[in-house]
Scaffold this motif. Sequence first.
Motif, mmCIF file in Angstrom:
data_model
loop_
_atom_site.group_PDB
_atom_site.id
_atom_site.type_symbol
_atom_site.label_atom_id
_atom_site.label_comp_id
_atom_site.label_asym_id
_atom_site.label_seq_id
_atom_site.Cartn_x
_atom_site.Cartn_y
_atom_site.Cartn_z
ATOM 1 N N LYS A 46 5.599 17.733 10.451
ATOM 2 C CA LYS A 46 6.021 18.276 11.734
ATOM 3 C C LYS A 46 5.454 17.428 12.876
ATOM 4 N N ARG A 47 6.194 17.390 13.970
ATOM 5 C CA ARG A 47 5.785 16.603 15.129
ATOM 6 C C ARG A 47 4.367 16.940 15.573
ATOM 7 N N GLU A 48 4.009 18.223 15.584
ATOM 8 C CA GLU A 48 2.690 18.589 16.094
ATOM 9 C C GLU A 48 1.548 18.054 15.239
ATOM 10 N N LEU A 49 1.841 17.666 13.999
ATOM 11 C CA LEU A 49 0.809 17.104 13.131
ATOM 12 C C LEU A 49 0.654 15.594 13.305
ATOM 13 N N VAL A 50 1.712 14.902 13.738
ATOM 14 C CA VAL A 50 1.668 13.434 13.772
ATOM 15 C C VAL A 50 1.744 12.847 15.175
ATOM 16 N N GLU A 51 2.040 13.655 16.172
ATOM 17 C CA GLU A 51 2.148 13.139 17.533
ATOM 18 C C GLU A 51 0.819 12.525 17.946
ATOM 19 N N GLY A 52 0.844 11.266 18.366
ATOM 20 C CA GLY A 52 -0.366 10.568 18.752
ATOM 21 C C GLY A 52 -1.172 10.020 17.596
ATOM 22 N N LEU A 53 -0.639 10.085 16.385
ATOM 23 C CA LEU A 53 -1.365 9.617 15.197
ATOM 24 C C LEU A 53 -1.655 8.118 15.291
ATOM 25 N N ASP A 54 -2.894 7.728 15.000
ATOM 26 C CA ASP A 54 -3.300 6.317 15.011
ATOM 27 C C ASP A 54 -4.451 6.149 14.024
ATOM 28 N N ILE A 55 -4.104 5.868 12.769
ATOM 29 C CA ILE A 55 -5.080 5.704 11.689
ATOM 30 C C ILE A 55 -5.100 4.240 11.274
ATOM 31 N N LEU A 56 -6.254 3.766 10.854
ATOM 32 C CA LEU A 56 -6.364 2.436 10.265
ATOM 33 C C LEU A 56 -7.009 2.569 8.888
ATOM 34 N N ILE A 57 -6.278 2.173 7.848
ATOM 35 C CA ILE A 57 -6.821 2.179 6.495
ATOM 36 C C ILE A 57 -7.296 0.768 6.158
ATOM 37 N N VAL A 58 -8.562 0.665 5.776
ATOM 38 C CA VAL A 58 -9.168 -0.611 5.405
ATOM 39 C C VAL A 58 -9.355 -0.590 3.887
ATOM 40 N N ARG A 59 -8.564 -1.391 3.205
ATOM 41 C CA ARG A 59 -8.532 -1.402 1.741
ATOM 42 C C ARG A 59 -9.177 -2.681 1.207
ATOM 43 N N GLU A 60 -10.119 -2.528 0.264
ATOM 44 C CA GLU A 60 -10.664 -3.693 -0.422
ATOM 45 C C GLU A 60 -9.559 -4.290 -1.281
ATOM 46 N N LEU A 61 -9.380 -5.607 -1.220
ATOM 47 C CA LEU A 61 -8.151 -6.188 -1.751
ATOM 48 C C LEU A 61 -8.322 -7.134 -2.937
ATOM 49 N N THR A 62 -9.524 -7.593 -3.224
ATOM 50 C CA THR A 62 -9.662 -8.625 -4.258
ATOM 51 C C THR A 62 -10.539 -8.190 -5.423
ATOM 52 N N GLY A 63 -10.921 -6.922 -5.473
ATOM 53 C CA GLY A 63 -11.735 -6.422 -6.577
ATOM 54 C C GLY A 63 -11.109 -5.209 -7.204
ATOM 55 N N GLY A 64 -11.943 -4.449 -7.922
ATOM 56 C CA GLY A 64 -11.470 -3.203 -8.496
ATOM 57 C C GLY A 64 -10.596 -3.369 -9.718
ATOM 58 N N VAL A 65 -9.827 -2.345 -10.004
ATOM 59 C CA VAL A 65 -9.090 -2.271 -11.266
ATOM 60 C C VAL A 65 -7.958 -3.295 -11.346
ATOM 61 N N TYR A 66 -7.477 -3.802 -10.216
ATOM 62 C CA TYR A 66 -6.380 -4.768 -10.247
ATOM 63 C C TYR A 66 -6.840 -6.143 -10.737
ATOM 64 N N PHE A 67 -8.139 -6.408 -10.615
ATOM 65 C CA PHE A 67 -8.649 -7.727 -10.986
ATOM 66 C C PHE A 67 -9.711 -7.678 -12.079
ATOM 67 N N GLY A 68 -10.216 -6.502 -12.414
ATOM 68 C CA GLY A 68 -11.289 -6.389 -13.396
ATOM 69 C C GLY A 68 -10.865 -6.817 -14.794
ATOM 70 N N GLU A 69 -11.819 -7.322 -15.543
ATOM 71 C CA GLU A 69 -11.598 -7.735 -16.931
ATOM 72 C C GLU A 69 -12.518 -6.918 -17.845
ATOM 73 N N PRO A 70 -12.059 -6.574 -19.069
ATOM 74 C CA PRO A 70 -10.777 -6.954 -19.657
ATOM 75 C C PRO A 70 -9.600 -6.170 -19.082
ATOM 76 N N LYS A 71 -8.443 -6.801 -19.128
ATOM 77 C CA LYS A 71 -7.167 -6.214 -18.732
ATOM 78 C C LYS A 71 -6.172 -6.615 -19.816
ATOM 79 N N GLU A 72 -5.855 -5.693 -20.709
ATOM 80 C CA GLU A 72 -5.058 -6.088 -21.866
ATOM 81 C C GLU A 72 -4.477 -4.870 -22.577
ATOM 82 N N ILE A 73 -3.550 -5.162 -23.478
ATOM 83 C CA ILE A 73 -3.031 -4.155 -24.413
ATOM 84 C C ILE A 73 -3.390 -4.616 -25.817
#
Length: 368
Positions: A120-147
Amino acid sequence: MAPTLLLLPGDGIGPEVMAEMRKVARWFDRHGLSFEIEEDLVGGCAFDAHGQAISDATMERALRADAVLLGAVGGPKWDGVPYEVRPEAGLLRLRKDLGLFANLRPAKCFDALADFSSLKRELVEGLDILIVRELTGGVYFGEPKEIRDLPNGEKRAIDTQVYDTHEIERIAAVAFELARVRQGRVCSMEKRNVMKSGVLWHEVVTRTHRERFADVELSHMLADAGGMQLVRNPRQFDVIVTDNLFGDILSDVAAMLTGSLGMLPSASLGAPDPETGRRRALYEPVHGSAPDIAGQGRANPLAAILSFAMALRYSFDAGEAADRLERAVELVLADGLRTADLTGPGGGAAISTAEMGDAVVAALDRAG
């Protein structure tokens, strides 16, 4: 010398939205802010030309550039190519080789688009969020990664969530520094109740805050609760800092609060150079390659244009120019101009991708 901007339009609607960003860059060039613009291939088009998602020569150009602006990569045409040369591998190599560990995803609701939000408009009017995501670590790059094949005939899939202290410290520092020039609040999200990586994340963020950023308000939230709160009361947040996996998910949740993926820019930043202070950086719209509408002039170029505004702000120390460009976008939307993704039922006729780019350029003259 003028700073270098490397354009990588990519696949699908990427070339169309980047063409409109070029128009904006040319306007700034006419008004005293010049760039040396180069262009190259990434993604499926690079695979077609070179047999790889990004060539070594293109990667060298990216390393030399003051900023890289990417359109989009991928599409069903390349579904059958080997995994290691799929179009998305070009984007992953850019992130890795440029050392882009901090992904900034703003979720800002323009007043003229508040009724397009999934909330609804009343929940998002004036919304200004910044999400800062770590991008080069974590589960997307961790080893082992296999089937693995198991003795009983079954298979076992393994992905590894790994974070070291310094990786958490540096992403937390980026979030705190950005909060200092916003509302001064950071919420750190993880899953320390079930994940050891979450326990370490909580400890390191808390210590970094205490030792270096005590002037910023810090809160903690479990990531699943964070997702719920984003759709319950999104304006409670200022800056959210989180890991690679949760950042991927939560930023897409936040994206739908604003009305359209076609409105959302992003920036991926590296560490500052110890001598120059310059960060390597990649800017890209959040939307994908949208092959179903490619070549039809229906794509929304505003996310690409707003990504250029982020480049002005974070790579070229041109905050006033970035503000002017964002005001121009706001003026265009207030004038009622909409691409197809923003018309909605009974919303009137849509303008084309090129017409939207032209409208932003014209609005720049009014936005001073």
